[in-house]
Design a protein around this motif. Structure first.
Motif, mmCIF file in Angstrom:
data_model
loop_
_atom_site.group_PDB
_atom_site.id
_atom_site.type_symbol
_atom_site.label_atom_id
_atom_site.label_comp_id
_atom_site.label_asym_id
_atom_site.label_seq_id
_atom_site.Cartn_x
_atom_site.Cartn_y
_atom_site.Cartn_z
ATOM 1 N N GLU A 85 0.841 -1.182 0.000
ATOM 2 C CA GLU A 85 0.000 0.000 0.000
ATOM 3 C C GLU A 85 0.882 1.240 0.000
ATOM 4 N N PRO A 86 0.503 2.268 -0.725
ATOM 5 C CA PRO A 86 1.309 3.508 -0.733
ATOM 6 C C PRO A 86 1.433 4.087 0.671
ATOM 7 N N GLY A 87 2.663 4.411 1.056
ATOM 8 C CA GLY A 87 2.915 5.050 2.339
ATOM 9 C C GLY A 87 2.812 4.146 3.535
ATOM 10 N N ARG A 88 2.591 2.851 3.323
ATOM 11 C CA ARG A 88 2.364 1.953 4.454
ATOM 12 C C ARG A 88 3.655 1.492 5.111
ATOM 13 N N MET A 89 4.592 0.956 4.324
ATOM 14 C CA MET A 89 5.754 0.280 4.927
ATOM 15 C C MET A 89 7.058 0.708 4.277
ATOM 16 N N ALA A 90 8.059 0.898 5.149
ATOM 17 C CA ALA A 90 9.446 1.070 4.719
ATOM 18 C C ALA A 90 10.281 -0.003 5.403
ATOM 19 N N LEU A 91 11.338 -0.428 4.751
ATOM 20 C CA LEU A 91 12.170 -1.511 5.273
ATOM 21 C C LEU A 91 13.630 -1.075 5.282
ATOM 22 N N SER A 92 14.360 -1.527 6.305
ATOM 23 C CA SER A 92 15.788 -1.213 6.431
ATOM 24 C C SER A 92 16.581 -2.502 6.595
ATOM 25 N N ASP A 93 17.797 -2.480 6.065
ATOM 26 C CA ASP A 93 18.668 -3.646 6.192
ATOM 27 C C ASP A 93 20.104 -3.199 5.984
ATOM 28 N N PHE A 94 21.038 -3.998 6.495
ATOM 29 C CA PHE A 94 22.466 -3.815 6.238
ATOM 30 C C PHE A 94 22.935 -4.963 5.354
ATOM 31 N N THR A 95 23.802 -4.655 4.410
ATOM 32 C CA THR A 95 24.332 -5.687 3.525
ATOM 33 C C THR A 95 25.828 -5.502 3.342
ATOM 34 N N ASP A 96 26.545 -6.603 3.323
ATOM 35 C CA ASP A 96 27.998 -6.579 3.168
ATOM 36 C C ASP A 96 28.347 -6.135 1.751
ATOM 37 N N ALA A 97 29.216 -5.111 1.649
ATOM 38 C CA ALA A 97 29.593 -4.578 0.332
ATOM 39 C C ALA A 97 31.069 -4.772 0.030
ATOM 40 N N ASN A 98 31.749 -5.637 0.779
ATOM 41 C CA ASN A 98 33.171 -5.861 0.516
ATOM 42 C C ASN A 98 33.407 -6.514 -0.841
ATOM 43 N N PRO B 47 42.266 -1.077 0.842
ATOM 44 C CA PRO B 47 40.944 -1.730 0.794
ATOM 45 C C PRO B 47 39.999 -1.142 1.836
ATOM 46 N N LEU B 48 38.752 -1.002 1.476
ATOM 47 C CA LEU B 48 37.748 -0.418 2.368
ATOM 48 C C LEU B 48 36.833 -1.518 2.880
ATOM 49 N N GLU B 49 36.857 -1.722 4.215
ATOM 50 C CA GLU B 49 35.906 -2.631 4.851
ATOM 51 C C GLU B 49 34.613 -1.861 5.068
ATOM 52 N N GLN B 50 33.513 -2.321 4.474
ATOM 53 C CA GLN B 50 32.296 -1.525 4.501
ATOM 54 C C GLN B 50 31.056 -2.387 4.441
ATOM 55 N N ARG B 51 29.978 -1.793 4.891
ATOM 56 C CA ARG B 51 28.627 -2.291 4.672
ATOM 57 C C ARG B 51 27.819 -1.170 4.055
ATOM 58 N N LEU B 52 26.675 -1.534 3.521
ATOM 59 C CA LEU B 52 25.736 -0.542 3.019
ATOM 60 C C LEU B 52 24.467 -0.613 3.847
ATOM 61 N N TYR B 53 24.042 0.541 4.368
ATOM 62 C CA TYR B 53 22.705 0.631 4.945
ATOM 63 C C TYR B 53 21.738 0.908 3.796
ATOM 64 N N HIS B 54 20.630 0.157 3.759
ATOM 65 C CA HIS B 54 19.709 0.238 2.631
ATOM 66 C C HIS B 54 18.292 0.450 3.160
ATOM 67 N N PHE B 55 17.640 1.505 2.697
ATOM 68 C CA PHE B 55 16.267 1.855 3.070
ATOM 69 C C PHE B 55 15.420 1.810 1.807
ATOM 70 N N VAL B 56 14.269 1.124 1.865
ATOM 71 C CA VAL B 56 13.428 0.951 0.686
ATOM 72 C C VAL B 56 11.965 1.137 1.082
ATOM 73 N N LEU B 57 11.206 1.873 0.262
ATOM 74 C CA LEU B 57 9.755 1.939 0.405
ATOM 75 C C LEU B 57 9.135 0.760 -0.347
ATOM 76 N N ALA B 58 8.247 0.022 0.324
ATOM 77 C CA ALA B 58 7.720 -1.216 -0.253
ATOM 78 C C ALA B 58 6.895 -0.958 -1.506
ATOM 79 N N TYR B 59 6.147 0.142 -1.558
ATOM 80 C CA TYR B 59 5.249 0.370 -2.688
ATOM 81 C C TYR B 59 5.998 0.886 -3.915
ATOM 82 N N SER B 60 6.698 1.998 -3.769
ATOM 83 C CA SER B 60 7.320 2.640 -4.931
ATOM 84 C C SER B 60 8.724 2.142 -5.213
ATOM 85 N N GLY B 61 9.374 1.505 -4.228
ATOM 86 C CA GLY B 61 10.756 1.080 -4.418
ATOM 87 C C GLY B 61 11.766 2.190 -4.236
#
Length: 488
Positions: A116-129, A139-153
């Motif tokens: 549904e529009p405006g209903r849910m957002a999701l967060s996650d961390f993912t390894d980007a090495n 070399p850079l040791e890193q992760r990416l924080y990722h935020f996504v809206l479920a409806y629009s992407g």
């Protein structure tokens, strides 16, 4: 069958209510099924007939997770003459597969959701090495924080240098919301394991309460997927892979995975995410209409530590030593710990800022030192440089470290310390850290030892005289009288 006498095969089949293929089969063999010969059975004896029901089925009924090869090894140990080799392995695997399909335990079912529009957002961390990014060759040791809206992407990504901590989650989630310009009704994470994994009960409860307060500030419902059920966070899990593939392809087009500094790499990520979001503008407009407005201000997105500045000119935070001005010795500082930096306050006044460092696994002390706060004291005691525990951290650039190696190898310790401290003082007093580093590298490249007095003259700016024929247009004084008369 009477229709077949008057109509074609296709028409007769349609009038009878079955397919043309069935009609062809009936025409080819008009006998009833009971009149046809029985289907061909087994041509060889069943090799598992004697052991399937009495031996193997009880084991499967007790634990359906047992593998077919495990059952075969059991048969080979209990009756090696009947099962000398793996000849019946494929037969046993098919038999076990069919038994599980008919008698096995219930399987989990994934229920696809309609966002549904405006209903849910999701967060996650993912390894980007796996992107193999380097900063100035390192070399850079890193992760990416990722935020996504479920409806629009619509998505937001940020480079995270440390682990999956509450400051990293809170700071980057806030940045995502303020970049978006609205607040969704619900925020989902992976059970917040990123924030309190491997913590004791008290610390985990503290992080959980801080996260609940964070979501309450924005009016979001905090939800989490069930442990081990990653598909419940599927909207962001799928986007994680898509984002890393897009970054990898963009790095290939760039022709290099090395960046001059961390800020350049972060800018590269932001630009790619912005391009991806532009393709979702129509869906984002629909979702923006359903988002709630932002609050009047941001909220706390850091952890706070109280530390005392010791006589060694610094303070400890999470087993890392950070330098501080000597005037603060003995003072208690409130230190705000972010994912990539620390900010220390004396009361409400900011006094120290450092990039955040992490402790080492072997327990060795890590130092984050700025030479400027301690250079005055070091100038009075230059011999302390040689044995200082954070000596290597005092050198602001690699050229200064190379200068120390050359000086300490060619001169007595007393003279080497004095020369090195003079170079650091010159860089501080003249504000020419980068320019002096280039001169030091040039001097060392010619096989000479750098000396502050000799390099100072090369740092003096060239004086420039103004040309004599510079036109200067002076305003006629009568113009001011006219202005006063007009105002009167």
């Amino acid at each position: 069958m009477t229709d077949r006498l008057q109509h074609s095969q296709r028409v007769a089949a349609a009038r009878a209510g079955f397919s043309e293929r069935t009609a062809r089969r009936i025409d080819a063999d008009p006998r009833l099924p009971s009149q046809r010969p029985a289907p061909r059975g087994r041509t060889v004896p069943d090799p598992l007939e004697a052991v399937w029901e009495p031996v193997l089925l009880p084991i499967l009924a007790r634990d359906p997770a047992v593998q077919a090869v495990t059952l075969l090894r059991h048969l080979q140990m209990s009756d090696p003459e009947a099962f000398p080799d793996d000849r019946v392995r494929r037969t046993l695997e098919r038999r076990v597969r069919d038994w599980r399909a008919l008698n096995g335990p219930e399987r989990d079912v994934i229920f696809r959701q309609t966002p549904e529009p405006g209903r849910m957002a999701l967060s996650d961390f993912t390894d980007a090495n796996e992107l193999c990014v380097t900063i100035a060759g390192q070399p850079l040791e890193q992760r990416l924080y990722h935020f996504v809206l479920a409806y629009s992407g619509w998505e937001h990504a940020a480079v995270v240098l440390g682990g999956e901590s509450f400051p990293a989650l809170a700071e980057n989630l806030q940045n995502a919301l303020w970049t978006l310009g609205g607040v969704p009704h619900e925020h989902r994470t992976d059970s917040l394991s990123a924030a309190y994994r491997n913590l004791d009960t008290e610390a985990a409860a503290d992080v959980t309460s801080r996260y609940q307060a964070f979501c309450a500030h924005y009016g979001m419902l905090a939800s989490r997927n069930n442990p081990g059920e990653a598909h419940e966070n599927g909207s962001v899990e799928a986007h994680n892979n898509h984002l890393k593939v897009a970054l990898d392809q963009a790095l290939i087009l760039r022709g290099s995975r090395d960046f001059a500094d961390l800020a350049s790499w972060r800018r590269f990520v932001d630009e790619l995410v912005a391009r991806r979001n532009r393709r979702r503008e129509s869906a984002v407009r629909i979702e923006m209409a359903a988002l709630r407005p932002l609050p009047a201000r941001r909220t706390t997105d850091f952890t706070e530590v109280v530390a005392r500045v010791t006589k060694t000119g610094g303070f400890l935070v999470h087993q890392v030593f950070y330098s501080a001005p000597s005037q603060l010795i003995g003072k208690r500082l409130r230190v705000h710990v972010y994912d990539d930096r620390i900010e220390a306050f004396l009361g409400a006044t900011p006094v120290v800022t450092h990039p955040r460092r992490r402790g080492r696994d072997d327990g060795a002390r890590v130092h984050c030192v700025n030479y400027r706060p301690v250079i005055h004291a070091l100038r009075r005691k230059p011999q302390a440089l040689a044995g200082s525990v954070y000596r290597d951290g005092l050198f602001p650039r690699s050229e200064y470290a190379e200068a120390w190696v050359a000086l300490s190898a060619a001169l007595p310790r007393r003279d080497a310390c004095r020369r090195m401290v003079d170079l650091l003082w010159l860089a501080h007093a003249e504000g020419c850290e980068a320019e002096l580093a280039a001169l030091i590298a040039h001097t060392l490249g010619h096989g000479e030892l750098p000396e502050a007095h000799a390099l100072r003259s090369k740092l003096e700016p060239r004086r420039r005289e103004l040309p004599d024929d510079t036109p200067v247009n002076l305003t006629d004084l009568a113009r001011f009288d006219e202005l006063l008369e007009a105002r009167a």
